[in-house]
Write an enzyme that holds these catalytic residues in place. Sequence first.
Site, PDB file in Angstrom:
ATOM      1  N   LYS A  79      -0.741   4.946   4.754  1.00  0.00           N
ATOM      2  CA  LYS A  79      -1.682   4.030   5.407  1.00  0.00           C
ATOM      3  C   LYS A  79      -1.328   3.882   6.888  1.00  0.00           C
ATOM      4  O   LYS A  79      -0.166   3.703   7.246  1.00  0.00           O
ATOM      5  CB  LYS A  79      -1.645   2.667   4.698  1.00  0.00           C
ATOM      6  CG  LYS A  79      -2.697   1.710   5.208  1.00  0.00           C
ATOM      7  CD  LYS A  79      -2.895   0.545   4.272  1.00  0.00           C
ATOM      8  CE  LYS A  79      -3.896  -0.455   4.828  1.00  0.00           C
ATOM      9  NZ  LYS A  79      -5.212   0.115   5.133  1.00  0.00           N
ATOM     10  N   HIS A  96       0.831  -1.206   0.000  1.00  0.00           N
ATOM     11  CA  HIS A  96       0.000   0.000   0.000  1.00  0.00           C
ATOM     12  C   HIS A  96       0.867   1.257   0.000  1.00  0.00           C
ATOM     13  O   HIS A  96       2.048   1.215   0.347  1.00  0.00           O
ATOM     14  CB  HIS A  96      -0.924   0.020   1.222  1.00  0.00           C
ATOM     15  CG  HIS A  96      -2.104  -0.894   1.092  1.00  0.00           C
ATOM     16  ND1 HIS A  96      -2.029  -2.247   1.324  1.00  0.00           N
ATOM     17  CD2 HIS A  96      -3.389  -0.645   0.729  1.00  0.00           C
ATOM     18  CE1 HIS A  96      -3.218  -2.793   1.121  1.00  0.00           C
ATOM     19  NE2 HIS A  96      -4.062  -1.842   0.755  1.00  0.00           N
TER      20      HIS A  96
HETATM   21  N1  NAD Z   1     -12.536  -0.659   2.080  1.00  0.00           N
HETATM   22  C1  NAD Z   1     -11.862  -0.201   1.030  1.00  0.00           C
HETATM   23  O1  NAD Z   1     -12.060  -0.601  -0.117  1.00  0.00           O
HETATM   24  C2  NAD Z   1     -10.840   0.874   1.258  1.00  0.00           C
HETATM   25  C3  NAD Z   1     -10.162   1.462   0.197  1.00  0.00           C
HETATM   26  C4  NAD Z   1      -9.271   2.477   0.470  1.00  0.00           C
HETATM   27  C5  NAD Z   1      -9.072   2.890   1.765  1.00  0.00           C
HETATM   28  N2  NAD Z   1      -9.732   2.273   2.764  1.00  0.00           N
HETATM   29  C6  NAD Z   1      -9.646   2.735   4.149  1.00  0.00           C
HETATM   30  O2  NAD Z   1     -10.394   3.933   4.232  1.00  0.00           O
HETATM   31  C7  NAD Z   1      -9.823   4.792   5.222  1.00  0.00           C
HETATM   32  C8  NAD Z   1      -9.532   6.140   4.568  1.00  0.00           C
HETATM   33  O3  NAD Z   1      -8.557   5.978   3.583  1.00  0.00           O
HETATM   34  P1  NAD Z   1      -7.975   7.232   2.767  1.00  0.00           P
HETATM   35  O4  NAD Z   1      -6.922   6.697   1.886  1.00  0.00           O
HETATM   36  O5  NAD Z   1      -9.086   8.008   2.206  1.00  0.00           O
HETATM   37  O6  NAD Z   1      -7.279   8.057   3.960  1.00  0.00           O
HETATM   38  P2  NAD Z   1      -7.051   9.623   4.046  1.00  0.00           P
HETATM   39  O7  NAD Z   1      -6.036   9.821   5.125  1.00  0.00           O
HETATM   40  O8  NAD Z   1      -6.783  10.191   2.705  1.00  0.00           O
HETATM   41  O9  NAD Z   1      -8.464  10.190   4.534  1.00  0.00           O
HETATM   42  C9  NAD Z   1      -8.948  10.053   5.834  1.00  0.00           C
HETATM   43  C10 NAD Z   1      -9.772  11.287   6.130  1.00  0.00           C
HETATM   44  O10 NAD Z   1     -10.410  11.112   7.387  1.00  0.00           O
HETATM   45  C11 NAD Z   1     -10.451  12.362   8.007  1.00  0.00           C
HETATM   46  N3  NAD Z   1     -10.675  12.190   9.432  1.00  0.00           N
HETATM   47  C12 NAD Z   1      -9.813  11.768  10.374  1.00  0.00           C
HETATM   48  N4  NAD Z   1     -10.402  11.811  11.585  1.00  0.00           N
HETATM   49  C13 NAD Z   1     -11.668  12.263  11.375  1.00  0.00           C
HETATM   50  C14 NAD Z   1     -12.755  12.538  12.230  1.00  0.00           C
HETATM   51  N5  NAD Z   1     -12.661  12.381  13.541  1.00  0.00           N
HETATM   52  N6  NAD Z   1     -13.901  12.989  11.675  1.00  0.00           N
HETATM   53  C15 NAD Z   1     -13.998  13.158  10.351  1.00  0.00           C
HETATM   54  N7  NAD Z   1     -12.990  12.951   9.484  1.00  0.00           N
HETATM   55  C16 NAD Z   1     -11.848  12.502  10.008  1.00  0.00           C
HETATM   56  C17 NAD Z   1      -9.091  12.982   7.701  1.00  0.00           C
HETATM   57  O11 NAD Z   1      -9.133  14.391   7.860  1.00  0.00           O
HETATM   58  C18 NAD Z   1      -8.925  12.577   6.240  1.00  0.00           C
HETATM   59  O12 NAD Z   1      -9.436  13.569   5.383  1.00  0.00           O
HETATM   60  C19 NAD Z   1      -8.603   4.047   5.742  1.00  0.00           C
HETATM   61  O13 NAD Z   1      -8.968   3.352   6.915  1.00  0.00           O
HETATM   62  C20 NAD Z   1      -8.276   3.049   4.651  1.00  0.00           C
HETATM   63  O14 NAD Z   1      -7.640   1.901   5.156  1.00  0.00           O
HETATM   64  C21 NAD Z   1     -10.593   1.286   2.539  1.00  0.00           C
HETATM   65  O1  LIG Z   2      -5.591   2.709   1.052  1.00  0.00           O
HETATM   66  C1  LIG Z   2      -5.885   1.930   1.979  1.00  0.00           C
HETATM   67  O2  LIG Z   2      -5.645   2.171   3.171  1.00  0.00           O
HETATM   68  C2  LIG Z   2      -6.582   0.671   1.650  1.00  0.00           C
HETATM   69  N1  LIG Z   2      -6.934  -0.105   2.612  1.00  0.00           N
HETATM   70  C3  LIG Z   2      -7.680  -1.301   2.458  1.00  0.00           C
HETATM   71  C4  LIG Z   2      -7.145  -2.356   3.394  1.00  0.00           C
HETATM   72  O3  LIG Z   2      -6.634  -2.060   4.485  1.00  0.00           O
HETATM   73  O4  LIG Z   2      -7.267  -3.539   3.056  1.00  0.00           O
HETATM   74  C5  LIG Z   2      -7.747  -1.833   1.064  1.00  0.00           C
HETATM   75  C6  LIG Z   2      -7.788  -0.811   0.013  1.00  0.00           C
HETATM   76  C7  LIG Z   2      -6.882   0.374   0.236  1.00  0.00           C
END
Ligand code: NAD
Ligand SMILES: O=C(O)C1=N[C@H](C(=O)O)CCC1
Length: 266
Positions: free
Chosen positions: A159, A155
């Site tokens: 992260k 990643h």
């Molecule tokens: N399930 C999936 O397919 C998938 C895909 C990508 C990322 N993710 C997950 O999604 C989450 C976000 O990823 P990202 O890459 O967008 O991260 P990022 O750091 O770009 O965004 C996170 C956002 O959350 C905000 N934030 C933090 N604390 C907060 C609060 N108390 N209230 C409101 N907003 C708050 C931050 O200001 C930031 O803008 C991570 O946990 C990542 O692992 C999951």
């Molecule tokens: O960008 C991230 O953070 C992502 N998190 C997910 C994970 O923890 O599996 C998957 C997609 C991207």
Amino acid sequence: MTQIKMIVAGPRGKMGQEALRMIEKEDKFKLVACIDRKHGGSKVKDVSGLPASDAVIYTDAEQCLSEVEADVLVDLTTPEFGYKHTKLALENGVRPVVGTTGFTEEQMVELTNLAETKKLGAVIAPNFAVGAVLMMQFSKWAAKHFQDVEIIEKHHDQKLDAPSGTAVKTAELIKEERESHPQGHTDEKETLEGARGADVDGMKIHSVRLPGLVAHQEVVFGGLGQTLTIKHDSHHRESFMSGVNLAATEVMEIDVLVYGLEHLLD
Ligand SMILES: NC(=O)c1ccc[n+]([C@@H]2O[C@H](COP(=O)([O-])OP(=O)(O)OC[C@H]3O[C@@H](n4cnc5c(N)ncnc54)[C@H](O)[C@@H]3O)[C@@H](O)[C@H]2O)c1
Ligand SMILES: O=C(O)C1=N[C@H](C(=O)O)CCC1
């Protein structure tokens, strides 16, 4: 058409911005509020880079979830706040769709029980990309035939959680098919701590964090005279949005918490 009223937590994040663009394009969704750490009281359209929406931004998640009439909360924040938001949503009758990863087993059990008590649908999906869901399912299938496996997840370097939610879920699915046993040489020693990665029942998980990456995973199975590699790459965060769309639609039709998008795919 009755629109699904959506709150997005983390609207300025990498995933949050993608989710706002997806919601804006879909007539079936209406953005009604956002939860952010900044810009409380502003409209989404007044924040640079966000879509032209009149939805109001709240910095107090409890106030938002109790005051705003909403159907679904999409949470894309951090492990700590994602858990708090998911709990608050369920307590306030709002169905959570959670992409945030890094929840503990205890938190998952608590949220599952809360959704059941409230008879509310909830989706927690460590990976919303359909290709990644298939990669996990294919890995479960392969584990019937290959007992030795290592997971390499890669990643971007911003992260927060390691291993990734996808790697954890993949290991859980493989565990359903694989007898717990140590892998590698019985006399194996790490001369540098961590060299062999994290251990789940003897299978190893290796986490790579580098700029330039988005979200990637290889599941490598080894057998006599052969290896099998099942690999998925998300090159762009758009890859997750059809899954978020599906989850936000289907969560309205269920009354329990499901962990993983596979529960909503045909
Ligand atoms: N399930 C999936 O397919 C998938 C895909 C990508 C990322 N993710 C997950 O999604 C989450 C976000 O990823 P990202 O890459 O967008 O991260 P990022 O750091 O770009 O965004 C996170 C956002 O959350 C905000 N934030 C933090 N604390 C907060 C609060 N108390 N209230 C409101 N907003 C708050 C931050 O200001 C930031 O803008 C991570 O946990 C990542 O692992 C999951
Ligand atoms: O960008 C991230 O953070 C992502 N998190 C997910 C994970 O923890 O599996 C998957 C997609 C991207």
